[in-house]
Design a protein around this motif. Structure first.
Motif, mmCIF file in Angstrom:
data_model
loop_
_atom_site.group_PDB
_atom_site.id
_atom_site.type_symbol
_atom_site.label_atom_id
_atom_site.label_comp_id
_atom_site.label_asym_id
_atom_site.label_seq_id
_atom_site.Cartn_x
_atom_site.Cartn_y
_atom_site.Cartn_z
ATOM 1 N N GLU A 147 6.657 19.541 -28.645
ATOM 2 C CA GLU A 147 6.306 20.129 -27.365
ATOM 3 C C GLU A 147 5.754 19.064 -26.427
ATOM 4 O O GLU A 147 4.935 18.237 -26.826
ATOM 5 C CB GLU A 147 5.259 21.231 -27.564
ATOM 6 N N PRO A 148 6.195 19.054 -25.162
ATOM 7 C CA PRO A 148 5.672 18.058 -24.218
ATOM 8 C C PRO A 148 4.217 18.340 -23.878
ATOM 9 O O PRO A 148 3.768 19.489 -23.895
ATOM 10 C CB PRO A 148 6.563 18.249 -22.984
ATOM 11 N N LYS A 149 3.472 17.274 -23.601
ATOM 12 C CA LYS A 149 2.086 17.422 -23.185
ATOM 13 C C LYS A 149 2.055 18.115 -21.821
ATOM 14 O O LYS A 149 2.906 17.878 -20.967
ATOM 15 C CB LYS A 149 1.410 16.064 -23.085
ATOM 16 N N GLN A 150 1.070 18.947 -21.631
ATOM 17 C CA GLN A 150 0.963 19.688 -20.375
ATOM 18 C C GLN A 150 -0.409 19.483 -19.765
ATOM 19 O O GLN A 150 -1.429 19.595 -20.438
ATOM 20 C CB GLN A 150 1.208 21.182 -20.615
ATOM 21 N N LEU A 151 -0.430 19.165 -18.469
ATOM 22 C CA LEU A 151 -1.675 18.990 -17.749
ATOM 23 C C LEU A 151 -1.910 20.193 -16.848
ATOM 24 O O LEU A 151 -0.994 20.658 -16.184
ATOM 25 C CB LEU A 151 -1.654 17.727 -16.879
ATOM 26 N N ASP A 152 -3.132 20.641 -16.803
ATOM 27 C CA ASP A 152 -3.531 21.693 -15.884
ATOM 28 C C ASP A 152 -3.782 21.037 -14.528
ATOM 29 O O ASP A 152 -4.808 20.384 -14.320
ATOM 30 C CB ASP A 152 -4.798 22.376 -16.408
ATOM 31 N N GLY A 153 -2.826 21.186 -13.593
ATOM 32 C CA GLY A 153 -2.924 20.514 -12.304
ATOM 33 C C GLY A 153 -4.140 20.938 -11.504
ATOM 34 O O GLY A 153 -4.766 20.124 -10.811
ATOM 35 N N ARG A 154 -4.494 22.204 -11.584
ATOM 36 C CA ARG A 154 -5.662 22.705 -10.855
ATOM 37 C C ARG A 154 -6.938 22.036 -11.363
ATOM 38 O O ARG A 154 -7.752 21.534 -10.573
ATOM 39 C CB ARG A 154 -5.769 24.222 -11.007
ATOM 40 N N ASP A 195 1.252 21.260 -14.582
ATOM 41 C CA ASP A 195 1.305 22.704 -14.383
ATOM 42 C C ASP A 195 0.565 23.110 -13.109
ATOM 43 O O ASP A 195 -0.610 22.802 -12.936
ATOM 44 C CB ASP A 195 0.691 23.408 -15.593
ATOM 45 N N SER A 196 1.270 23.822 -12.226
ATOM 46 C CA SER A 196 0.655 24.321 -10.991
ATOM 47 C C SER A 196 0.185 25.759 -11.131
ATOM 48 O O SER A 196 -0.341 26.334 -10.185
ATOM 49 C CB SER A 196 1.654 24.237 -9.831
ATOM 50 N N SER A 197 0.411 26.349 -12.312
ATOM 51 C CA SER A 197 0.038 27.745 -12.584
ATOM 52 C C SER A 197 0.833 28.732 -11.741
ATOM 53 O O SER A 197 0.424 29.875 -11.549
ATOM 54 C CB SER A 197 -1.470 27.966 -12.358
ATOM 55 N N ALA A 236 0.891 12.032 -4.459
ATOM 56 C CA ALA A 236 1.834 11.152 -5.151
ATOM 57 C C ALA A 236 1.962 11.539 -6.621
ATOM 58 O O ALA A 236 3.057 11.477 -7.194
ATOM 59 C CB ALA A 236 1.395 9.697 -5.019
ATOM 60 N N LEU A 237 0.861 11.940 -7.244
ATOM 61 C CA LEU A 237 0.925 12.395 -8.634
ATOM 62 C C LEU A 237 1.788 13.649 -8.747
ATOM 63 O O LEU A 237 2.606 13.769 -9.666
ATOM 64 C CB LEU A 237 -0.482 12.674 -9.164
ATOM 65 N N TRP A 238 1.627 14.582 -7.817
ATOM 66 C CA TRP A 238 2.446 15.802 -7.829
ATOM 67 C C TRP A 238 3.915 15.485 -7.560
ATOM 68 O O TRP A 238 4.810 16.056 -8.183
ATOM 69 C CB TRP A 238 1.919 16.799 -6.805
ATOM 70 N N ARG A 239 4.169 14.551 -6.635
ATOM 71 C CA ARG A 239 5.565 14.180 -6.352
ATOM 72 C C ARG A 239 6.220 13.545 -7.573
ATOM 73 O O ARG A 239 7.431 13.691 -7.794
ATOM 74 C CB ARG A 239 5.629 13.230 -5.155
ATOM 75 N N GLY A 240 5.415 12.836 -8.378
ATOM 76 C CA GLY A 240 5.942 12.246 -9.596
ATOM 77 C C GLY A 240 6.404 13.290 -10.601
ATOM 78 O O GLY A 240 7.127 12.973 -11.541
ATOM 79 N N ALA A 241 5.975 14.547 -10.394
ATOM 80 C CA ALA A 241 6.386 15.639 -11.267
ATOM 81 C C ALA A 241 7.370 16.574 -10.571
ATOM 82 O O ALA A 241 7.607 17.692 -11.035
ATOM 83 C CB ALA A 241 5.164 16.431 -11.722
ATOM 84 N N GLY A 242 7.937 16.130 -9.446
ATOM 85 C CA GLY A 242 8.978 16.901 -8.790
ATOM 86 C C GLY A 242 8.519 17.856 -7.707
ATOM 87 O O GLY A 242 9.342 18.579 -7.133
ATOM 88 N N PRO A 244 6.770 18.650 -3.870
ATOM 89 C CA PRO A 244 6.700 17.952 -2.586
ATOM 90 C C PRO A 244 5.310 17.411 -2.288
ATOM 91 O O PRO A 244 5.133 16.579 -1.405
ATOM 92 C CB PRO A 244 7.088 19.040 -1.571
ATOM 93 N N GLY A 245 4.332 17.858 -3.008
ATOM 94 C CA GLY A 245 2.942 17.457 -2.818
ATOM 95 C C GLY A 245 2.064 18.439 -3.562
ATOM 96 O O GLY A 245 2.541 19.266 -4.342
ATOM 97 N N SER A 246 0.768 18.354 -3.341
ATOM 98 C CA SER A 246 -0.137 19.279 -4.019
ATOM 99 C C SER A 246 0.173 20.717 -3.620
ATOM 100 O O SER A 246 0.263 21.029 -2.426
ATOM 101 C CB SER A 246 -1.599 18.956 -3.667
ATOM 102 N N PRO A 247 0.323 21.629 -4.587
ATOM 103 C CA PRO A 247 0.577 23.032 -4.269
ATOM 104 C C PRO A 247 -0.691 23.773 -3.852
ATOM 105 O O PRO A 247 -0.635 24.962 -3.540
ATOM 106 C CB PRO A 247 1.127 23.593 -5.585
ATOM 107 N N PHE A 248 -1.812 23.049 -3.825
ATOM 108 C CA PHE A 248 -3.079 23.689 -3.508
ATOM 109 C C PHE A 248 -3.526 23.397 -2.080
ATOM 110 O O PHE A 248 -4.726 23.395 -1.777
ATOM 111 C CB PHE A 248 -4.143 23.255 -4.513
ATOM 112 N N PHE A 249 -2.565 23.145 -1.208
ATOM 113 C CA PHE A 249 -2.838 22.993 0.219
ATOM 114 C C PHE A 249 -2.011 24.013 0.984
ATOM 115 O O PHE A 249 -0.804 24.126 0.774
ATOM 116 C CB PHE A 249 -2.499 21.578 0.699
#
Length: 263
Positions: A147-154, A195-197, A236-242, A244-249
């Protein structure tokens, strides 16, 4: 490369911003090579450096005596020098300054690994390294995990912002000079999920590069709005995961602001 060697190697890189970037790159190479402080040796992690402008002033050093490190500091619980992902660290003085570290639990105490640390050097630089957001810190059985490692983006956004704010408060207490340079890199992350939840397209969320190294940022003072200043590297970290940017804006507002202010 030792910290002192890294400082000397970065001294002639150019202006203070170039020096901070070079110092970060030299120390990043050391950490990735498994030679971080407190025995840190993890296959992936996040490395952050906070570098004040006075680093290369001749003869400059801050007072890191036991009663000067922080106001009302308890070295066994250095809450003002948090480790990303875990704020119940243990503190200790080192040959180069003062550090806080988190141990990865193990049935055998002799095999306990360092899951993350933050270190305040005597020249005012703070080095923060952590594998905690990725789960297990050790490399044991790494190849057997399907299983791939998963980060909680929030949680990552909130904790990164909170830690950098705390680090700035530490440097302000020690009367460091602005501007302050913040550099960060995430390494060993190819295939990991951010993960953007929220439901996303199949390709979004999976990191395609092994290393994500956003451009450094310069903070003009210690009272800067940290999340606003870190907007570009976090995007930039979010763009590295596909993404467009942080989903929390939304409409120019950080939707996690209330959660952050409540911490």
């Amino acid at each position: 490369m030792s910290y002192r060697d890294a400082v000397m190697a970065a001294k002639y890189a150019g202006g203070s911003n170039e020096q901070a970037t070079a110092l970060h790159e030299h120390r990043l190479e050391t950490v990735v090579g498994g030679e971080g402080y407190f025995g840190f040796d993890a296959p992936r992690g996040l490395v952050v450096h906070v570098v004040p402008d006075a680093v290369y002033d001749d003869g400059y050093a801050i007072d890191l005596a036991e009663h000067s490190i922080l106001p009302e500091a308890n070295p066994s619980r250095p809450t003002q020098l948090p480790v990303l992902g875990n704020h119940d660290a243990h503190g200790t003085w080192t040959a180069d300054g003062f550090g806080a570290y988190v141990e990865q639990g193990s049935d055998d105490e002799r095999e306990a690994a360092c899951a993350g640390y933050s270190h305040l050097f005597s020249n005012g630089v703070i080095e923060s390294v952590s594998a905690i957001p990725f789960g297990e810190a050790g490399a044991e059985n790494e190849s057997e995990q399907s299983e791939p490692k998963q980060l909680d983006g929030r949680a990552l956004e909130l904790d990164l912002t909170r830690c950098v704010r705390r680090y700035l408060r530490v440097l302000a207490y020690h009367q460091q000079m602005a501007p302050i340079h913040v550099t960060l890199t995430m390494y060993g992350v190819r295939g990991c999920l951010l993960d953007s939840s929220e439901p996303e397209p199949t390709d979004a969320g999976r990191m395609s590069e092994d290393m994500l190294a956003p451009f450094p940022v310069n903070l003009s003072n210690f009272d800067a709005d940290v999340r606003t200043e870190l907007a570009n590297p976090i995007d930039a970290l979010w763009r590295g995961a596909g993404y467009p940017g942080s989903p929390f804006f939304e409409s120019g507002e950080w939707t996690l602001r209330s959660a952050f202010d409540g911490q």
